[in-house]
Scaffold this active site. Structure first.
Site, PDB file in Angstrom:
ATOM      1  N   ASN A  30      -1.051   5.736   3.235  1.00 25.47           N
ATOM      2  CA  ASN A  30      -1.227   6.272   1.734  1.00 25.47           C
ATOM      3  C   ASN A  30      -2.262   7.310   1.864  1.00 25.47           C
ATOM      4  O   ASN A  30      -3.439   6.947   2.552  1.00 25.47           O
ATOM      5  CB  ASN A  30      -1.456   5.495   0.691  1.00 25.47           C
ATOM      6  N   GLY A  43      -1.570  -4.562  -2.224  1.00 21.92           N
ATOM      7  CA  GLY A  43      -0.502  -5.447  -2.294  1.00 21.92           C
ATOM      8  C   GLY A  43      -0.317  -6.082  -0.765  1.00 21.92           C
ATOM      9  O   GLY A  43      -1.256  -6.177   0.142  1.00 21.92           O
ATOM     10  N   GLU A  54       0.212  -7.037   2.496  1.00 22.91           N
ATOM     11  CA  GLU A  54       0.114  -6.403   3.751  1.00 22.91           C
ATOM     12  C   GLU A  54       0.533  -7.063   5.067  1.00 22.91           C
ATOM     13  O   GLU A  54       0.002  -8.360   5.228  1.00 22.91           O
ATOM     14  CB  GLU A  54      -1.403  -5.877   4.114  1.00 22.91           C
ATOM     15  N   SER A  94       0.790  -1.079   0.066  1.00 26.61           N
ATOM     16  CA  SER A  94      -0.009   0.004  -0.010  1.00 26.61           C
ATOM     17  C   SER A  94       0.930   1.244  -0.036  1.00 26.61           C
ATOM     18  O   SER A  94       1.892   1.352   0.874  1.00 26.61           O
ATOM     19  CB  SER A  94      -0.959  -0.082   1.412  1.00 26.61           C
ATOM     20  N   GLY A  95       0.550   2.186  -0.984  1.00 21.63           N
ATOM     21  CA  GLY A  95       1.363   3.559  -0.907  1.00 21.63           C
ATOM     22  C   GLY A  95       2.646   3.199  -1.839  1.00 21.63           C
ATOM     23  O   GLY A  95       3.461   4.452  -2.111  1.00 21.63           O
ATOM     24  N   SER A 133      -5.267   5.826  -0.247  1.00 22.02           N
ATOM     25  CA  SER A 133      -5.329   4.329  -0.508  1.00 22.02           C
ATOM     26  C   SER A 133      -6.298   3.615  -0.985  1.00 22.02           C
ATOM     27  O   SER A 133      -7.520   3.865  -0.610  1.00 22.02           O
ATOM     28  CB  SER A 133      -4.769   3.731   0.859  1.00 22.02           C
ATOM     29  N   SER A 134      -6.122   2.723  -2.074  1.00 18.86           N
ATOM     30  CA  SER A 134      -7.379   1.986  -2.725  1.00 18.86           C
ATOM     31  C   SER A 134      -7.570   0.867  -1.593  1.00 18.86           C
ATOM     32  O   SER A 134      -6.873   0.282  -1.424  1.00 18.86           O
ATOM     33  CB  SER A 134      -6.973   1.457  -4.060  1.00 18.86           C
ATOM     34  N   THR A 168      -1.766   2.690  -7.932  1.00 21.20           N
ATOM     35  CA  THR A 168      -3.030   3.298  -8.591  1.00 21.20           C
ATOM     36  C   THR A 168      -2.016   4.334  -9.586  1.00 21.20           C
ATOM     37  O   THR A 168      -2.660   4.492 -10.654  1.00 21.20           O
ATOM     38  CB  THR A 168      -3.780   3.840  -7.609  1.00 21.20           C
TER      39      THR A 168
HETATM   40  N1  LIG Z   1       5.006   8.041 -10.272  1.00 19.43           N
HETATM   41  C1  LIG Z   1       4.632   9.024  -9.163  1.00 19.43           C
HETATM   42  N2  LIG Z   1       4.931  10.078  -9.203  1.00 19.43           N
HETATM   43  C2  LIG Z   1       4.785  10.961  -8.162  1.00 19.43           C
HETATM   44  N3  LIG Z   1       4.202  10.541  -7.252  1.00 19.43           N
HETATM   45  C3  LIG Z   1       3.891   9.182  -7.066  1.00 19.43           C
HETATM   46  C4  LIG Z   1       4.170   8.255  -8.316  1.00 19.43           C
HETATM   47  N4  LIG Z   1       3.439   7.143  -7.407  1.00 19.43           N
HETATM   48  C5  LIG Z   1       2.870   7.415  -6.357  1.00 19.43           C
HETATM   49  N5  LIG Z   1       3.095   8.522  -6.065  1.00 19.43           N
HETATM   50  C6  LIG Z   1       2.582   9.242  -4.709  1.00 19.43           C
HETATM   51  O1  LIG Z   1       2.134   8.116  -3.870  1.00 19.43           O
HETATM   52  C7  LIG Z   1       1.299   8.099  -3.446  1.00 19.43           C
HETATM   53  C8  LIG Z   1       0.616   6.648  -3.405  1.00 19.43           C
HETATM   54  O2  LIG Z   1       0.458   6.257  -4.575  1.00 19.43           O
HETATM   55  P1  LIG Z   1      -0.765   5.063  -4.963  1.00 19.43           P
HETATM   56  O3  LIG Z   1      -0.745   4.862  -6.173  1.00 19.43           O
HETATM   57  O4  LIG Z   1      -1.980   5.677  -4.211  1.00 19.43           O
HETATM   58  O5  LIG Z   1      -0.152   3.916  -3.976  1.00 19.43           O
HETATM   59  P2  LIG Z   1      -0.830   2.528  -3.930  1.00 19.43           P
HETATM   60  O6  LIG Z   1      -1.872   2.510  -4.943  1.00 19.43           O
HETATM   61  O7  LIG Z   1       0.056   1.489  -4.234  1.00 19.43           O
HETATM   62  O8  LIG Z   1      -1.419   2.335  -2.631  1.00 19.43           O
HETATM   63  C9  LIG Z   1       0.229   8.944  -4.464  1.00 19.43           C
HETATM   64  O9  LIG Z   1      -0.720   9.628  -3.828  1.00 19.43           O
HETATM   65  C10 LIG Z   1       1.362  10.013  -5.205  1.00 19.43           C
HETATM   66  O10 LIG Z   1       1.361  11.079  -4.056  1.00 19.43           O
HETATM   67 MG   LIG Z   2      -4.060   2.374  -4.826  1.00 19.00          MG
END
Ligand SMILES: Nc1ncnc2c1ncn2[C@@H]1O[C@H](COP(=O)(O)OP(=O)(O)O)[C@@H](O)[C@H]1O
Ligand SMILES: [Mg+2]
Length: 1081
Positions: free
Chosen positions: A157, A387, A389, A107-108, A160-161, A112
């Protein structure tokens, strides 16, 4: 010309972990860190992309980057998620292979975000057009809607989804998107009723309360204040960098784009409001007669409002919170609910309501975005799933999630290996068995139909009798005891008995990614996911169309006595479907790694990354990839890249690329065991060999660069020179033209000038000639006129003179006759008539005779009686003198008119009477005709000296005025001529005969007031003397006078009266005596 580049160019660390040398966990981490520190967040393992979350926005997602990666081969540019997206999209479009993009990570870690990047890239590179754009827009806008309802702020996050998402994007044969299908997995619905410390409920609740208008909130019976709602966590309601109000507007806009009707949106919001209201319903115990407690709703206001919102009869819902009806076979048993059960029922309802709403949203979105045609289409699936956890307190959700990740890992290993193997087979290379950890055994531990943990949980849930989480754990302990990945305190396996790190109500599974301790509490309940039938029936009875749809099992007509499917079962089934789905597609992996726990940029926490690298099995991944050959490359790009290393292949190899590569490798003396030649690719066993090639290439490139530079510079200089030369010619031509033009203009103007001068000169000359000619003509005419005039006047004068003379003679004759007559007859008339006749005669004369005579006689004709007296001989002589003076001077000398009225007295000095002149008188023996004082002009200076001038018939004498002494006595015959001027002056020159004795001293220049008289008398003497010539009288303003030897010119000029009225005489020089005569006024 397209420039061929490679991933190997300008690498920071190594762009592909497969090339890591030596390969170890530390070098792996070191490489990741090095790249991360240089903002290189993407690294490959073969075709797998490792993505490090930068936690800051990097300038690597611009439209220019999209263009850069578009249609380029995977290894051509530095690692990027766009390279993977492009590869996937192109093999889907060009090779007709369905694709799936599997994004994993904790997560984070950026899953996404990665999925969104992939989607936006594909949207940017695929076809364009009105319809296509609409589809793209709908697909992209489904994200904000699902994120609002399915994402929440967690400690890991901020966005977070809290659900798993798999989206199939469908394309037509051209690669244009047609639509999509979204599948959602296991929403973390427990979050609706309770959130861990520091986390929030789903975004939508906060967005609604912050962003909706007052009017909307009033309709939904809501209050903007978060603290009024039990279900909202308050300590982290506001998240920095998250604008709920703005996001609410974005979501509403996205819903509109995706195709939600206004009333649908309203219904959805009503349901969200209902969940909030539901959380505020509280219960109190009410004792019953049988001693048990029955729950009652404490404050019915929220219940009422909720029922109003959903159109439910309040009493029905109220009852459902107090009673539970159990139907078994034909019986219906109703039991009361205590307060705890009522709260359980309330929360279950809230969770179900929300999760079913979420599923409905997904279905509704799918309706909108589904492909409109039934035509065959290609699919690109994007899997963004939670992911692995490992929390402190792991429950049923983590178990499920980790199970899913375990399955994904399995498929990953399977597909990677399979792909590798397939490639070897395809390329005709011998397959060497690869050692790797296969997690199938863990998957089996969880999902085995007979003795898998999920199956046992279901069994427990379905089993009659008392079922608790403990009984479930006991069961696990008995059945899974021998499993090498399962541990528990009560495990029969003696080796774990002493493990005190394991609490009693927990079990531990050794996942591929690490060991996870699960607390069994809640497993049974969560798996059951029990919603009392009374509640679902109450919901079904609602007037609200959406809520009715969400609880179909509440329909009394379809009472299903079977127990509903357990959560675990459903999940296992959907994971199974997903895996089968994925297996049919070509996988593309994005493995997200979170660099730190602080959501901070630039921090690389070694231990955290190491842990992720381990549980994601990345090292394994590299090993598998390197098991046979570390590097492979199709022959064409390989030859293209290294052909400069061998003379035979440089600059062009004519023949098949494979042979070229073989020649090249032989030339470079690469050991044969290091390389294998496949059908289309060369396989290099060790990265070392590759780096050797790269190093040689780098050196060679430098030389080539110098060569190219040299040639280029030469070419550039030459081109420049030629250009300059060309330009110079142009400039020179222009300049010459300009100079010639200027010169020509100058010459032209000079010529014109010379011409004009010449012409002017000629013209003037001509004019002068013409003028002269004309003047000559005019002069001739004038002269002729004058001459004729003069002739005529002379003739006239002569005629007049003749006439006058005739007349005068006649007159004088008449006088004479008259006189004679009168003398004769005087005696007859004297007595009386004499006077009368005399008068009469005079009258007649006066009347009849011309003016001339009258003018001659001014002094005498006034009285007739004098005529008689005066007309003596003397008088007659006077008349004759006057007549002669007139003849000489009239119209010739300006002095003449003045003299007319003066009587010619002759002796002005009365010389005979004046005793003073006695002596002089006696010296002159003849009769003095004229005596006067004249001025003798001094020959030297022109001054006058008074002299007495005496004229006799023979001489003229000049004597001193005072003494009377004779100065000169000149005999008249010696005087040849007299010269006078035409003017009023009295100057006259007496010119003496040359050679005579008198002429010794020269001519006399004299001046007298009585000039006319003197000259006339001189003239008369000359005229009467028979022995002499007539005296010549010259009347001219310029005459010569002989002074001794010199001849001096006497010149008369007229002076203006301004210079005085006197006549002046000046000796100008030897030759000139100038007399200036004032003009008469
Ligand atoms: N490629 C990227 N460039 C800039 N910031 C990113 C990038 N990937 C993730 N982040 C930052 O990390 C945070 C968490 O990403 P996210 O995709 O929501 O994580 P996950 O879905 O894996 O939990 C986002 O809100 C963003 O602020
Ligand atoms: Mg996500």
């Amino acid at each position: 010309m397209e420039v061929k580049t490679s991933l190997l160019d300008n690498m920071i660390g190594v762009g592909d972990m497969v090339l890591l040398e030596p390969l170890s966990e530390d070098s792996f981490l070191g490489n990741l860190k090095k790249r991360f520190d240089h903002s290189e967040i993407y690294t490959y393992i073969g075709s797998v992309v490792i993505s490090m979350n930068p936690y800051r926005s990097l300038p690597i997602y611009t439209p220019e980057k999209v263009e850069e990666y578009r249609n380029r081969n995977f290894y051509e540019l530095s690692p990027h998620i766009y390279a993977l997206a492009d590869e996937a999209y192109r093999s889907l479009r060009d090779q007709d292979k369905d694709q799936c993009i599997l994004i994993t990570g904790e997560s984070g870690a950026g899953k996404t975000e990665a999925s969104k990047l992939v989607m936006s890239y594909v949207a940017a590179v695929c076809g364009k057009g009105h319809e296509v754009n609409k589809v793209k827009e709908q697909l992209l806008q489904s994200n904000p809607v699902l994120e609002a309802f399915g994402n929440a702020k967690t400690v890991r996050n901020d966005n977070s989804s809290r659900f798993g998402k798999y989206m199939d994007i469908e394309f037509d044969f051209k690669g244009d998107p047609l639509g999509g299908v979204i599948s959602n997995y296991l929403l973390e619905k427990s979050r609706v009723v309770k959130q861990p410390r520091g986390e929030r409920n789903f975004h939508v609740f906060y967005q609604l309360l912050s962003g909706a208008s007052d009017d909307t909130l009033r309709k939904l019976k809501l209050d903007r204040d978060f603290s009024k709602y039990n279900y909202l966590s308050l300590d982290s309601a506001a998240v920095s960098g998250l604008d709920d109000a703005a996001n609410f507007r974005t979501v509403r806009n996205a819903m509109q784009i995706v195709g939600f009707m206004e009333d649908e949106v309203q219904s959805v919001l009503e349901l969200v409001a209902a969940v909030l209201k539901l959380g505020n319903i509280e219960f109190k115990p009410e004792s019953r007669c049988n001693g048990t407690d029955e729950s009652r709703v404490k404050d019915k206001n929220d219940l009422k409002e909720m029922c109003e919102l959903l159109g439910i009869e309040q009493s029905v819902l109220e009852r459902a919170f107090s009673y539970r009806t159990v139907e078994a076979k034909m019986e219906k048993v109703s039991t009361t609910l205590n307060v705890a059960q009522a709260y359980y029922a309330r929360d279950a309802l809230a969770k179900n309501l929300y999760s079913r709403l979420f599923s409905w949203l997904v279905t509704r979105i799918n309706e909108s975005i589904q492909a409109q045609t039934k035509a065959r289409h290609k699919v690109m699936g994007v899997l963004d799933i939670y992911g692995f956890e490992i929390f402190e307190d792991n429950s049923f959700e983590q178990f499920i999630i980790n199970y899913c990740n375990e399955k994904l890992q399995q498929i990953f290993i399977e597909l990677t290996l399979r792909e590798e193997q397939e490639e070897y087979v395809r390329e005709g290379i011998e397959w060497t068995n690869i050692e790797y950890f296969n997690n199938a055994i863990i998957c089996d531990l969880i999902e085995n139909n007979q003795n898998g943990i999920l199956a046992m949980l279901d069994e427990e849930c379905l089993r009659p009798g008392t079922v608790t989480d403990e009984t479930f754990l006991d069961k696990l302990n008995t059945i899974c005891a021998d499993h090498q990945h399962f541990e528990s305190r009560l495990n029969k396996n003696s080796k774990f008995l002493n493990d005190h790190s394991l609490p009693h109500n927990c079990f531990r599974i050794q996942h591929y990614a690490g060991k996870v301790l699960y607390r069994v509490e809640g497993f049974v309940d969560k798996n059951n996911d029990l919603l009392y039938r009374d509640l679902s029936q109450a919901m079904y009875k609602a007037n609200h169309s959406l809520i009715k749809q969400l609880f179909p099992e509440g329909n009394p007509a379809k009472v299903n006595l079977k127990r509903p499917l357990t959560a675990g079962f459903q999940f296992r089934a959907s994971v199974g479907t997903l895996m089968r789905n994925l297996q049919t597609k070509n996988p593309n992996y994005i493995r997200c790694i979170k660099p730190n726990d602080k959501k901070a940029s630039h921090i690389f926490t070694d231990s955290l990354v190491r842990h992720q690298v381990r549980y994601l099995g990345l090292m394994e991944n590299v090993r598998v990839r390197r098991a046979g050959y570390a590097f492979r490359q199709p022959y064409e790009p390989c030859l293209e890249r290294y052909k400069m290393l061998c003379k035979r292949t440089w600059p062009h190899w004519k023949g098949p690329a494979r042979e070229g590569v073989e020649v090249l490798m032989a030339d470079l003396q690469i050991p044969t065991e290091e390389i294998s030649y496949g059908r289309s690719k060369i396989f290099i066993r060790n990265p070392r060999t590759l780096f050797f090639l790269e190093e040689k290439r780098k050196q060679c490139l430098q030389d080539l660069a110098t060569l190219i530079q040299k040639i280029y510079r030469g070419w550039k200089c030459r081109t420049h020179f030629l250009l300059m030369k060309k330009s110079q010619i142009v400039v020179a031509a222009w300049y010459r033209r300009y100079a010639q033009q200027k010169k020509y203009r100058n010459i032209k103007s000079a010529t014109t000038m010379v011409q004009s001068y010449t012409r002017g000169w000629q013209a003037r000359k001509l004019l002068r000639e013409l003028k002269h000619q004309k003047r000559c003509e005019e002069a001739v005419t004038t002269i002729a006129a004058f001459w004729h005039g003069t002739q005529a006047r002379r003739e006239l004068r002569r005629l007049k003179e003749e006439a006058r003379r005739k007349h005068a003679v006649a007159l004088i004759w008449a006088y004479w006759q008259g006189l004679k007559v009168r003398r004769e007859y005087r005696k007859f008339f004297r007595a009386n008539a004499g006077k009368k006749i005399y008068d009469f005669t005079i009258q007649r004369i006066v009347k009849t005779k011309d003016d001339f005579l009258v003018s001659c006689l001014p002094w005498s004709v006034t009285k007739t009686d004098h005529i008689q007296d005066q007309f003596t001989e003397e008088k007659k002589a006077v008349y004759e003198e006057k007549l002669e003076a007139s003849e000489i001077f009239k119209d010739k000398k300006a002095l003449y008119p003045n003299s007319v009225s003066q009587p010619f007295k002759g002796d002005y000095l009365e010389i005979s009477k004046n005793p003073k002149y006695q002596k002089l008188n006696s010296a002159v023996d003849e009769k003095v005709l004229l005596a006067d004082v004249v001025n003798k002009i001094n020959r030297a200076n022109g001054k006058g000296t008074p002299r007495i001038f005496l004229l006799t018939k023979k001489n003229f004498v000049l004597a001193d005025q005072k003494t009377g002494q004779v100065k000169a006595s000149i005999p008249l015959p010696d005087v040849t001529s007299v010269s006078v001027s035409t003017q009023k002056d009295g100057f006259f020159a007496l010119k003496l005969k040359e050679g005579s004795a008198s002429a010794v001293k020269g001519d006399f220049l004299l001046s007298s007031e009585h000039l006319i008289e003197i000259i006339t008398k001189l003239h008369r003497i000359g005229a009467t003397a028979a022995d002499r010539e007539k005296l010549k009288v010259d009347i001219s303003d310029e005459f010569l006078v002989q002074f001794k030897q010199d001849k001096v010119c006497v010149k008369f000029i007229q002076s203006s009266p301004k210079n005085g009225n006197s006549i002046s005489c000046k000796r100008k020089n030897n030759r000139l005596l100038e007399v200036s005569v004032p003009t008469s006024p």
